[in-house]
Every structure is written in structure tokens, then in C-alpha cells.
Design an enzyme around this catalytic site. Structure first.
Site, PDB file in Angstrom:
ATOM      1  CB  THR A 192     -21.039-122.340 -28.351  1.00 31.41           C
ATOM      2  OG1 THR A 192     -20.123-121.239 -28.122  1.00 31.41           O
ATOM      3  CG2 THR A 192     -20.334-123.426 -27.434  1.00 31.41           C
ATOM      4  CG  ASP A 193     -18.078-118.509 -31.092  1.00 39.59           C
ATOM      5  OD1 ASP A 193     -18.656-118.585 -29.855  1.00 39.59           O
ATOM      6  OD2 ASP A 193     -18.072-117.250 -31.482  1.00 39.59           O
ATOM      7  CD  GLU A 194     -18.569-118.981 -25.372  1.00 37.18           C
ATOM      8  OE1 GLU A 194     -18.264-119.370 -24.189  1.00 37.18           O
ATOM      9  OE2 GLU A 194     -19.671-118.310 -25.185  1.00 37.18           O
ATOM     10  CE1 TYR A 216     -22.471-123.327 -22.976  1.00 33.24           C
ATOM     11  CE2 TYR A 216     -21.039-121.765 -23.825  1.00 33.24           C
ATOM     12  CZ  TYR A 216     -22.094-122.558 -23.792  1.00 33.24           C
ATOM     13  OH  TYR A 216     -22.797-122.368 -24.995  1.00 33.24           O
ATOM     14  CE  LYS A 234     -23.380-126.601 -26.545  1.00 28.66           C
ATOM     15  NZ  LYS A 234     -24.707-127.066 -26.626  1.00 28.66           N
TER      16      LYS A 234
HETATM   17  P1  NAD Z   1     -30.684-120.840 -22.164  1.00 29.25           P
HETATM   18  O1  NAD Z   1     -29.936-121.096 -21.100  1.00 29.25           O
HETATM   19  O2  NAD Z   1     -31.485-119.642 -22.757  1.00 29.25           O
HETATM   20  O3  NAD Z   1     -31.762-122.149 -22.358  1.00 29.25           O
HETATM   21  C1  NAD Z   1     -31.454-123.091 -22.199  1.00 29.25           C
HETATM   22  C2  NAD Z   1     -32.686-124.230 -22.127  1.00 29.25           C
HETATM   23  O4  NAD Z   1     -32.374-125.658 -21.699  1.00 29.25           O
HETATM   24  C3  NAD Z   1     -33.570-123.824 -20.787  1.00 29.25           C
HETATM   25  O5  NAD Z   1     -34.931-123.708 -21.232  1.00 29.25           O
HETATM   26  C4  NAD Z   1     -33.372-124.606 -20.039  1.00 29.25           C
HETATM   27  O6  NAD Z   1     -34.683-124.939 -19.081  1.00 29.25           O
HETATM   28  C5  NAD Z   1     -33.303-125.996 -20.632  1.00 29.25           C
HETATM   29  N1  NAD Z   1     -32.511-126.877 -19.949  1.00 29.25           N
HETATM   30  C6  NAD Z   1     -31.284-126.973 -19.124  1.00 29.25           C
HETATM   31  N2  NAD Z   1     -30.687-127.983 -18.506  1.00 29.25           N
HETATM   32  C7  NAD Z   1     -31.745-129.024 -19.081  1.00 29.25           C
HETATM   33  C8  NAD Z   1     -32.111-130.249 -18.830  1.00 29.25           C
HETATM   34  N3  NAD Z   1     -31.017-130.759 -18.008  1.00 29.25           N
HETATM   35  N4  NAD Z   1     -32.892-131.009 -19.185  1.00 29.25           N
HETATM   36  C9  NAD Z   1     -33.817-130.346 -20.323  1.00 29.25           C
HETATM   37  N5  NAD Z   1     -33.630-129.000 -20.444  1.00 29.25           N
HETATM   38  C10 NAD Z   1     -32.622-128.345 -19.938  1.00 29.25           C
HETATM   39  O7  NAD Z   1     -29.914-121.238 -23.719  1.00 29.25           O
HETATM   40  P2  NAD Z   1     -29.593-120.745 -24.924  1.00 29.25           P
HETATM   41  O8  NAD Z   1     -28.797-119.376 -24.899  1.00 29.25           O
HETATM   42  O9  NAD Z   1     -31.008-120.292 -25.526  1.00 29.25           O
HETATM   43  O10 NAD Z   1     -28.788-121.631 -25.832  1.00 29.25           O
HETATM   44  C11 NAD Z   1     -29.258-122.613 -26.474  1.00 29.25           C
HETATM   45  C12 NAD Z   1     -28.352-123.433 -26.853  1.00 29.25           C
HETATM   46  O11 NAD Z   1     -27.429-123.036 -28.187  1.00 29.25           O
HETATM   47  C13 NAD Z   1     -27.283-124.186 -26.067  1.00 29.25           C
HETATM   48  O12 NAD Z   1     -26.973-125.627 -26.386  1.00 29.25           O
HETATM   49  C14 NAD Z   1     -26.114-123.144 -26.165  1.00 29.25           C
HETATM   50  O13 NAD Z   1     -24.843-123.939 -25.738  1.00 29.25           O
HETATM   51  C15 NAD Z   1     -26.121-122.953 -27.684  1.00 29.25           C
HETATM   52  N6  NAD Z   1     -25.538-121.533 -28.070  1.00 29.25           N
HETATM   53  C16 NAD Z   1     -26.016-120.700 -27.346  1.00 29.25           C
HETATM   54  C17 NAD Z   1     -25.431-119.215 -27.842  1.00 29.25           C
HETATM   55  C18 NAD Z   1     -25.931-117.835 -27.011  1.00 29.25           C
HETATM   56  O14 NAD Z   1     -25.524-116.959 -27.549  1.00 29.25           O
HETATM   57  N7  NAD Z   1     -26.809-117.892 -26.308  1.00 29.25           N
HETATM   58  C19 NAD Z   1     -24.442-119.058 -28.979  1.00 29.25           C
HETATM   59  C20 NAD Z   1     -24.232-120.282 -29.461  1.00 29.25           C
HETATM   60  C21 NAD Z   1     -24.835-121.551 -29.169  1.00 29.25           C
HETATM   61  P1  TYD Z   2     -21.738-113.524 -22.149  1.00 28.30           P
HETATM   62  O1  TYD Z   2     -22.987-112.433 -22.628  1.00 28.30           O
HETATM   63  O2  TYD Z   2     -21.759-114.086 -20.688  1.00 28.30           O
HETATM   64  O3  TYD Z   2     -21.417-114.237 -23.255  1.00 28.30           O
HETATM   65  P2  TYD Z   2     -20.018-115.342 -23.580  1.00 28.30           P
HETATM   66  O4  TYD Z   2     -19.382-114.874 -22.203  1.00 28.30           O
HETATM   67  O5  TYD Z   2     -20.692-116.499 -23.922  1.00 28.30           O
HETATM   68  O6  TYD Z   2     -19.396-114.661 -24.700  1.00 28.30           O
HETATM   69  O7  TYD Z   2     -20.596-112.354 -22.150  1.00 28.30           O
HETATM   70  C1  TYD Z   2     -20.055-111.603 -23.515  1.00 28.30           C
HETATM   71  C2  TYD Z   2     -18.956-110.820 -23.171  1.00 28.30           C
HETATM   72  O8  TYD Z   2     -19.325-109.701 -22.060  1.00 28.30           O
HETATM   73  C3  TYD Z   2     -17.864-111.640 -22.522  1.00 28.30           C
HETATM   74  O9  TYD Z   2     -16.542-111.061 -22.952  1.00 28.30           O
HETATM   75  C4  TYD Z   2     -17.832-111.294 -20.735  1.00 28.30           C
HETATM   76  C5  TYD Z   2     -18.504-109.731 -20.876  1.00 28.30           C
HETATM   77  N1  TYD Z   2     -19.366-109.610 -19.764  1.00 28.30           N
HETATM   78  C6  TYD Z   2     -19.108-108.409 -19.106  1.00 28.30           C
HETATM   79  O10 TYD Z   2     -18.122-107.769 -19.401  1.00 28.30           O
HETATM   80  N2  TYD Z   2     -19.985-108.093 -17.879  1.00 28.30           N
HETATM   81  C7  TYD Z   2     -20.911-108.890 -17.479  1.00 28.30           C
HETATM   82  O11 TYD Z   2     -21.489-108.683 -16.554  1.00 28.30           O
HETATM   83  C8  TYD Z   2     -20.945-110.094 -18.370  1.00 28.30           C
HETATM   84  C9  TYD Z   2     -22.355-110.911 -18.085  1.00 28.30           C
HETATM   85  C10 TYD Z   2     -20.382-110.476 -19.423  1.00 28.30           C
END
Ligand code: NAD
Ligand code: TYD
Length: 349
Positions: free
Chosen positions: A131-133, A156, A160
């Protein structure tokens, strides 16, 4: 037949990655390893579950012996590692579970991969999705590049960042062939409604309040999930070994502006009066350690691999809203049970 392990394939991004790979590469067998936590949902993959080049494995990354046995049996040549605890607010409530899955779980995978291939890594690849975070927070100006130093602020992002460092360290120490991508906020179908966009879509449909943290001026860059899946496919096949690529949508929004845009589009789709959904916006207590702004400079992946987003934000948001409108049963299944408990704890005043 090449055996590829995708972890977290029942989650939001993982399910789009699994679908793309299973449909595109008939010469691959895709194994989807997922513990099916609250965020994992096999309904996300119903359309491909009977494909002959696809197998689901229910396993937890923290189960070291279980992971080792799977590698002994299948000797996966490629790993695309997405499984993680992914929600910042939950990491504030329970940091330890993030360390267990995101750090120790990644280490278990790295060890199993290293021990299976015993330094013969020809044609092998370990791909960590991050992630960019990990880069921390930006002010009003500037972008994260691949050279930006890590400065994670939430449990989080700290977990990561740690897993990114372990992957890189295994590359340096054991010559393990790896690639890492750091992507901005995704949105699209199958997004769990704890995250801002699907949470607001769900609440608008149900005429519930739309909780905006702090003053709503926090800024994120948003990318349509299928464009992220396309980038993952590209980097897995064409990315350079031991490199990092940033992936972003060139699409920054302040949270309040984004939610207003969502309200506007939802009013049209739901046939409500203009401005009706905006009345649901409620400013609530800010998230502790809330990063002000994320913005990605995605020029490296653009120039070196030719990737760019395929849809505009307007198109992506319209597709996303349409998907949630057509899949309200999916949404209702997910927002019953445990979700209610989480929601009450997270949004109590
Ligand atoms: P998500 O929470 O929707 O899915 C995570 C999946 O991992 C789920 O299916 C869960 O069952 C599985 N999981 C969790 N713990 C586990 C464990 N101990 N063993 C096996 N499986 C397990 O997450 P997402 O949003 O699809 O993100 C996927 C990846 O991409 C993550 O690594 C996240 O850090 C990264 N990522 C997400 C975003 C975003 O905006 N969602 C952006 C950048 C990077
Ligand atoms: P989120 O979707 O949780 O992603 P991330 O924290 O990984 O960026 O949140 C996106 C942005 O929205 C973040 O600045 C937090 C804000 N946010 C709210 O203002 N209200 C909410 O209920 C949630 C879940 C997020």
C-alpha cells in the site's frame, strides 16, 4: 501447468486478481489460499469456482506447518501475496492481529517459498502487494515515489511496511526473486462496506448517516480495482526483479467532495431529489493518527511497463454504484451479523 498461489483471493482485490488470472491463463493452475476471515467471501468468486484451472484452499497464513505442507505438495512457482488484515480503523482497535497476519503470515510464506526452491529460483517469483500508506502522510503538495522513505503512521501501515522490508530482506539475503507494488486506495465491486465508498453506498441506499471523519478535508487517490488487477498481472509477468512499483489512479479527492459526488450520482440512480442524500452527511470524531493526504506518482509503471488506468473516476464510480444496486443481497449478507457489532463499536459517539 504452472502452479501459482494467490493469497487473499476471497477478499476484495484478490477476487478480481484470481478471476483475471484464471480466465486469462489456461496454462496456469491458480490456487487461492484464504482463511475466510470476516473480509473473505467465496460469493465473490462464484462465476469461476468450477473452472478446471482453479482450486480454493482454506488455510490461515499464521499456520506455519499448514503453509509448509502446501508448498511441499505443490511447489508453487509463483506467489501473489494479497492476504492481509486491511482496515486501518480495525488496526487501531486490534494491532496484534495485524502483526500476526501481515508480518508473521508473510514470513511464513517467504520461508516456505525459500525452503521449497532451495536457492534454485529460476522462473520463480514472489510478489508482495502493498500500500502507499507505508510512506506516511503528505501535506498539500508532492507525491510518493518509489524513493520516498517509509514512515508508517497506523498499526496497519506499520505492519505492511514491516512485511515489505522482510520481502526485500529475503531478496538481499537469500536471493529470493521478488517484486513489490505500493498502490493507492482501490474502489469497485465486492469492496467490503467498512471502507469509505461502499460504506456510503450502503448507507445512502438505507438512508443512514454518512460518517465523515474530522473536517472531511483528508485526501486520497482512488483507483478502480480492475485497473489494479491489470497492473498486478503486468508486474507479475513483466516487472523487474527486486523492484518496487507505485500504482495510482492520478485521481485525488478530498473525502467530503468524494462523498458529495457519490450522493449526487446515487440520487440520480435512486430517483431521489437532487441534494437528498447529501443531507445524510454527518461529521464525526476523527480517526486517531489520520494521514492528511496520499498521492502517488505512478510514472515508473507507466513509462517502464506501459500501464495506465482504463476507466475515468466517473465511469468507475458509475460501474461501482451499478454493481452494488444489482447485488444488494451480497451487501445485505455482509452487513448482517458481525458487521453490526463492528459498526456500533466504531461509530459510537
Ligand atoms: P480485504 O480485507 O478485502 O481481503 C483480505 C483477504 O485476506 C480476505 O479474503 C481475508 O479472508 C484474507 N485473510 C486475512 N487474514 C488472513 C490470514 N491470516 N490467512 C489467510 N487469509 C487471510 O483486503 P483488500 O482490500 O482486498 O486488500 C488486499 C491486499 O491489497 C492487502 O494486502 C492490502 O494491504 C493491499 N492493498 C489494499 C488497498 C485497498 O485500497 N483496499 C490498497 C493498496 C494495497
Ligand atoms: P478508508 O476507506 O478506510 O481507507 P484508508 O484509511 O485506507 O485510506 O478511508 C478513506 C478515507 O475516508 C480516510 O481518509 C478515512 C475516511 N473515512 C471517513 O471519513 N469516514 C468513514 O466512515 C471511513 C470508513 C473512512
Amino acid at each position: 501447468m504452472k502452479k501459482i498461489l494467490v493469497t487473499g483471493g476471497a477478499g476484495f482485490i484478490g477476487s478480481h486478481v484470481v478471476r483475471l488470472l484464471v480466465n486469462k491463463y489456461e496454462n496456469y493452475h491458480i490456487f487461492n489460499l484464504d482463511a475466510l476471515t470476516y473480509a473473505g467471501n467465496l460469493e465473490n468468486l462464484q462465476d469461476i469456482e468450477n473452472k478446471s484451472n482453479y482450486t480454493f484452499i482454506k488455510e490461515d497464513l499464521t499456520n506455519e506447518s499448514g503453509i509448509n505442507e502446501l508448498f511441499e505438495v505443490h511447489k508453487f512457482e509463483g506467489v501473489i501475496h494479497l492476504a492481509a488484515e486491511s482496515h486501518v480503523d480495525r488496526s487501531i482497535l486490534d494491532p496484534l492481529s495485524f502483526a500476526k497476519t501481515n508480518i508473521l503470515g508473510t514470513l511464513n510464506l517467504l520461508n516456505a517459498f525459500k525452503n521449497t526452491h532451495k536457492a534454485d529460483f529460476t522462473g520463480k517469483r514472489f510478489y508482495h502487494i502493498s500500500t502507499d500508506e507505508v510512506y506516511g502522510a503528505l501535506g498539500d503538495e508532492g507525491f510518493f515515489t518509489e524513493e520516498t522513505s517509509y514512515s508508517p503512521n497506523s498499526p496497519y501501515s506499520a505492519s505492511k511496511a514491516s512485511s515489505d522490508h522482510f520481502v526485500r530482506a529475503y531478496g538481499e539475503t537469500y536471493n529470493l526473486p521478488f517484486v513489490i507494488t505500493n498502490c493507492s486506495n482501490n474502489y469497485g465491486p465486492n469492496h467490503f462496506p467498512e471502507k469509505l465508498i461502499p460504506l456510503c453506498i450502503n448507507n445512502i441506499i438505507k438512508r443512514k448517516s454518512l460518517p465523515i471523519y474530522g473536517d472531511g478535508k483528508f485526501t486520497r487517490d482512488w483507483l478502480y480495482v480492475i485497473d489494479h488487477a491489470r497492473a498486478i498481472d503486468l508486474v507479475f509477468h513483466e516487472g523487474k526483479n527486486a523492484e518496487t512499483y507505485n500504482i495510482g489512479g492520478f485521481n485525488e479527492w478530498k473525502n467530503i467532495d468524494l462523498v458529495k459526488e457519490l450522493c449526487k450520482q446515487m440520487d440520480e440512480v435512486l430517483g431521489r431529489d437532487e441534494g437528498e442524500s447529501e443531507k445524510l452527511i454527518t461529521f464525526v470524531k476523527d480517526r486517531p493518527g489520520h494521514d492528511l493526504r496520499y498521492a502517488i506518482d505512478a510514472s515508473k509503471i507507466n513509462k517502464e511497463l506501459g500501464w495506465e488506468p482504463s476507466v475515468t473516476f466517473k465511469e468507475g464510480l458509475a460501474k461501482t454504484i451499478a454493481w452494488y444496486m444489482d447485488n444488494q443481497q451480497w451487501l445485505n449478507n455482509i452487513t448482517s451479523g458481525d458487521y453490526q457489532e463492528y459498526y456500533k463499536a466504531q461509530y459510537r459517539k
